[in-house]
Scaffold this motif. Structure first.
Motif, PDB file in Angstrom:
ATOM      1  N   UNK A  26       1.075  -1.520  -0.336  1.00  0.00           N
ATOM      2  CA  UNK A  26      -0.216  -0.109  -0.109  1.00  0.00           C
ATOM      3  C   UNK A  26       0.912   1.353  -0.029  1.00  0.00           C
ATOM      4  N   UNK A  27      -0.136   2.226  -0.278  1.00  0.00           N
ATOM      5  CA  UNK A  27       0.866   3.938  -0.051  1.00  0.00           C
ATOM      6  C   UNK A  27       0.389   4.319   0.546  1.00  0.00           C
ATOM      7  N   UNK A  28       1.548   4.760   1.246  1.00  0.00           N
ATOM      8  CA  UNK A  28       1.088   5.783   2.723  1.00  0.00           C
ATOM      9  C   UNK A  28       1.212   6.818   2.060  1.00  0.00           C
ATOM     10  N   UNK A  29       0.870   8.125   2.761  1.00  0.00           N
ATOM     11  CA  UNK A  29       0.967   9.378   2.315  1.00  0.00           C
ATOM     12  C   UNK A  29       0.245   9.954   3.814  1.00  0.00           C
ATOM     13  N   UNK A  30       1.083  11.512   4.026  1.00  0.00           N
ATOM     14  CA  UNK A  30       1.378  11.874   5.043  1.00  0.00           C
ATOM     15  C   UNK A  30       1.228  13.247   4.381  1.00  0.00           C
ATOM     16  N   UNK A  31       0.125  14.309   5.207  1.00  0.00           N
ATOM     17  CA  UNK A  31      -0.909  15.012   4.900  1.00  0.00           C
ATOM     18  C   UNK A  31       0.905  15.991   4.935  1.00  0.00           C
ATOM     19  N   UNK A  32       0.728  17.596   4.903  1.00  0.00           N
ATOM     20  CA  UNK A  32       1.790  18.800   4.635  1.00  0.00           C
ATOM     21  C   UNK A  32       1.942  18.566   6.608  1.00  0.00           C
ATOM     22  N   UNK A  33       3.548  19.166   7.108  1.00  0.00           N
ATOM     23  CA  UNK A  33       3.495  19.509   8.577  1.00  0.00           C
ATOM     24  C   UNK A  33       3.933  20.989   8.166  1.00  0.00           C
ATOM     25  N   UNK A  34       4.043  22.185   9.561  1.00  0.00           N
ATOM     26  CA  UNK A  34       4.485  23.102   9.925  1.00  0.00           C
ATOM     27  C   UNK A  34       5.660  23.347   9.901  1.00  0.00           C
ATOM     28  N   UNK A  35       6.443  22.289   9.146  1.00  0.00           N
ATOM     29  CA  UNK A  35       7.964  22.805   9.103  1.00  0.00           C
ATOM     30  C   UNK A  35       8.399  23.004   7.617  1.00  0.00           C
ATOM     31  N   UNK A  92       3.586   6.147  14.653  1.00  0.00           N
ATOM     32  CA  UNK A  92       4.040   7.016  15.928  1.00  0.00           C
ATOM     33  C   UNK A  92       4.973   8.261  15.585  1.00  0.00           C
ATOM     34  N   UNK A  93       5.794   8.279  15.185  1.00  0.00           N
ATOM     35  CA  UNK A  93       6.209   9.532  14.798  1.00  0.00           C
ATOM     36  C   UNK A  93       5.337  10.329  14.278  1.00  0.00           C
ATOM     37  N   UNK A  94       4.080   9.688  12.779  1.00  0.00           N
ATOM     38  CA  UNK A  94       3.713  11.374  12.363  1.00  0.00           C
ATOM     39  C   UNK A  94       2.262  11.282  13.298  1.00  0.00           C
ATOM     40  N   UNK A  95       2.025  10.132  14.401  1.00  0.00           N
ATOM     41  CA  UNK A  95       1.497  10.573  15.415  1.00  0.00           C
ATOM     42  C   UNK A  95       2.094  12.398  16.117  1.00  0.00           C
ATOM     43  N   UNK A  96       2.758  12.046  16.413  1.00  0.00           N
ATOM     44  CA  UNK A  96       3.847  12.781  17.257  1.00  0.00           C
ATOM     45  C   UNK A  96       3.345  14.032  16.350  1.00  0.00           C
ATOM     46  N   UNK A  97       4.285  13.633  15.599  1.00  0.00           N
ATOM     47  CA  UNK A  97       4.060  15.552  14.602  1.00  0.00           C
ATOM     48  C   UNK A  97       2.721  15.818  14.384  1.00  0.00           C
ATOM     49  N   UNK A  98       1.455  15.557  14.530  1.00  0.00           N
ATOM     50  CA  UNK A  98       0.137  15.803  14.361  1.00  0.00           C
ATOM     51  C   UNK A  98       0.262  15.830  12.929  1.00  0.00           C
ATOM     52  N   UNK A 100      -1.139  13.534   9.791  1.00  0.00           N
ATOM     53  CA  UNK A 100      -2.702  12.702   9.567  1.00  0.00           C
ATOM     54  C   UNK A 100      -2.050  11.982   8.443  1.00  0.00           C
ATOM     55  N   UNK A 101      -2.297  10.752   8.396  1.00  0.00           N
ATOM     56  CA  UNK A 101      -1.812   9.327   7.263  1.00  0.00           C
ATOM     57  C   UNK A 101      -2.752   8.929   6.550  1.00  0.00           C
ATOM     58  N   UNK A 237      -4.238   7.768  10.383  1.00  0.00           N
ATOM     59  CA  UNK A 237      -4.452   9.066  11.527  1.00  0.00           C
ATOM     60  C   UNK A 237      -4.869   9.757  10.964  1.00  0.00           C
ATOM     61  N   UNK A 238      -6.393   9.676  11.722  1.00  0.00           N
ATOM     62  CA  UNK A 238      -6.962  10.638  11.261  1.00  0.00           C
ATOM     63  C   UNK A 238      -6.979  12.683  12.461  1.00  0.00           C
ATOM     64  N   UNK A 239      -6.305  13.306  11.716  1.00  0.00           N
ATOM     65  CA  UNK A 239      -5.651  14.427  12.636  1.00  0.00           C
ATOM     66  C   UNK A 239      -6.371  15.750  11.782  1.00  0.00           C
ATOM     67  N   UNK A 240      -6.274  17.050  12.077  1.00  0.00           N
ATOM     68  CA  UNK A 240      -7.011  17.992  11.388  1.00  0.00           C
ATOM     69  C   UNK A 240      -5.697  18.441  10.683  1.00  0.00           C
ATOM     70  N   UNK A 241      -6.011  19.115   9.817  1.00  0.00           N
ATOM     71  CA  UNK A 241      -4.463  19.410   9.407  1.00  0.00           C
ATOM     72  C   UNK A 241      -3.429  21.046   9.759  1.00  0.00           C
ATOM     73  N   UNK A 242      -2.353  20.745   9.994  1.00  0.00           N
ATOM     74  CA  UNK A 242      -1.452  21.401  10.702  1.00  0.00           C
ATOM     75  C   UNK A 242      -1.828  22.773  10.629  1.00  0.00           C
ATOM     76  N   UNK A 243      -1.998  23.414  11.625  1.00  0.00           N
ATOM     77  CA  UNK A 243      -1.991  24.814  11.259  1.00  0.00           C
ATOM     78  C   UNK A 243      -0.819  25.314  12.017  1.00  0.00           C
ATOM     79  N   UNK A 244      -0.326  26.080  11.026  1.00  0.00           N
ATOM     80  CA  UNK A 244       1.021  27.600  10.671  1.00  0.00           C
ATOM     81  C   UNK A 244       0.457  29.111  11.222  1.00  0.00           C
ATOM     82  N   UNK A 245       0.713  29.269  12.899  1.00  0.00           N
ATOM     83  CA  UNK A 245      -0.262  30.997  12.092  1.00  0.00           C
ATOM     84  C   UNK A 245       0.346  31.786  12.054  1.00  0.00           C
TER      85      UNK A 245
END
Length: 394
Positions: A26-35, A92-98, A100-101, A237-245
């Motif tokens: 399977x292909x795993x796609x991780x959503x954008x982070x804040x850095x 677990x790493x991407x859960x820590x980063x917040x 979604x996968x 990982x159902x997480x909200x998009x990373x918010x960049x202030x």
């Protein structure tokens, strides 16, 4: 009776085929982070061995963040490599980063799945796992796409959408880095006009989100009934998009503030017959340093995307000469000629922008205006105001 036997045979063959598939790929796609390093997202391959229960993630986006990282990256000599980690550690790493996968299980037959796993295992050998990273053409996403094309060959049909909005490589970058204005500025200063060309649907796949969408449209043909490339998909990982202030300290406010300052200095200087040379020497000195960086990236690195960078028209290395020339008590004739040259170069940058030869970062417009304003002002008033000052002093 014959129909019943035939149906039973088909069902038996289907079950035998199902259990013969030891690998689920399977292909795993991780959503954008804040850095900046994670703002484009990430792609990886998950391989589950049903027979042994091993659940591994193959990751082409591994790099060594050591003291030489930035130097190697700037020179285009940064090597990434393929790493393998347990699925639980990866998620677990991407859960820590917040971040979604998403997972897309590929609809491969036994032979195709086995061939893909073999491809990954060969790539993971010490002599094969390293590769020279290229943001647009050889990264964590394109490596997976290229592997899929190698394994499936002509059996893979991407089914690219028709009538899709055309976008340049720079447009695609801007979609992701807009919340990071300083990172956006740095990218636009470093990358040349070669990325201001339209990206094909296949070329868009250097971005994980676009590759995920392409996988969702693709089909496998020629080994039986045509079937979708993706058999099933889900969010791991159902997480909200990373918010960049947002920050008020950004290049837009800063550079327009600098422009207003120079406009005020020019107005006051014209009225009071003063030049305020110190500000010009600092300003042109900074532009000279930027120009040197542009030249180094263009001519002295292995990057392909930093060529033909027309930011050089307003941030020119030789502007540093004005730091010396403007400080002369009696300006040499070449200073006035160079001011005219700087004015023409800045005007050419505006023309280049308008004609679409290269898209500059919007925040550099006020800096270009400062070059035009001050080079024009100094060209007509440098000798006159300095002569008046010497007369008054005498």
């Amino acid at each position: 009776m014959k129909k019943s036997v035939l149906l039973f045979t088909i069902i038996l063959l289907a079950f035998s085929q199902l259990y013969a598939k030891n690998y689920r790929v399977s292909l795993l796609t991780c959503e954008p982070g804040g850095e900046l390093y994670s703002v484009f997202g990430h792609s990886a391959v998950r391989v589950t061995d049903r027979e042994t229960g091993r659940d591994l993630v193959y990751n082409y986006g591994t790099f060594d963040f050591n003291p030489s990282f930035y130097m190697k990256f700037a020179r285009g000599k940064l090597d990434y490599w393929l790493s393998v980690s347990p699925y639980e550690r990866f998620i677990g790493h991407y859960n820590y980063l917040g971040q979604a996968v998403h997972e897309q299980v590929l609809n491969l037959n036994e032979q195709q799945a086995t061939k893909m796993v073999a491809f990954l295992q060969v790539n993971y050998q010490p002599d094969n796992r390293y590769y020279r990273y290229d943001f647009f053409y050889d990264n964590c996403a394109t490596r997976i796409r290229d592997m899929l094309e190698t394994v499936l060959g002509k059996q893979l049909e991407w089914n690219d959408p028709v009538g899709e909005e055309e976008k340049t490589f720079r447009d695609l970058i801007d979609e992701y880095v807009y919340p990071l204005p300083w990172g956006d500025l740095g990218i636009d200063l470093a990358l040349g006009s070669v990325i201001d060309v339209k990206a094909s649907e296949r070329e868009k796949q250097y971005l994980p989100d676009y590759m995920e969408a392409a996988f969702g449209r693709a089909e496998i043909v020629g080994d039986g009934p045509t079937r979708p490339l993706v058999k099933s998909q889900r969010t791991l990982l159902d997480l909200p998009p990373v918010d960049v202030a947002p920050s008020f300290f950004n290049p837009y406010f800063l550079f327009w503030g600098i422009t207003i300052l120079f406009m005020a200095l020019t107005f006051i200087g014209f009225k009071k017959k003063r030049l305020f040379i110190g500000f010009d020497r600092t300003f042109f000195g900074i532009l000279s340093v930027l120009g040197i960086v542009v030249v180094l990236l263009w001519f002295f690195t292995e990057h392909t995307a930093t060529k033909y960078n027309w930011n050089l028209l307003w941030a020119f290395p030789a502007h540093g000469l004005l730091v010396y020339g403007l400080g002369m008590k009696h300006p040499a004739p070449w200073v006035k000629k160079y001011l005219l040259f700087a004015l023409i170069m800045a005007d050419a940058a505006v023309v280049c922008w308008i004609l679409g030869w290269q898209s500059f970062h919007p925040s550099v417009l006020p800096l270009i205006l400062v070059v035009i304003l001050r080079s024009n002002f100094l060209y007509y008033n440098l000798e006159k105001f300095k002569a008046q000052k010497r007369k008054v002093s005498g």
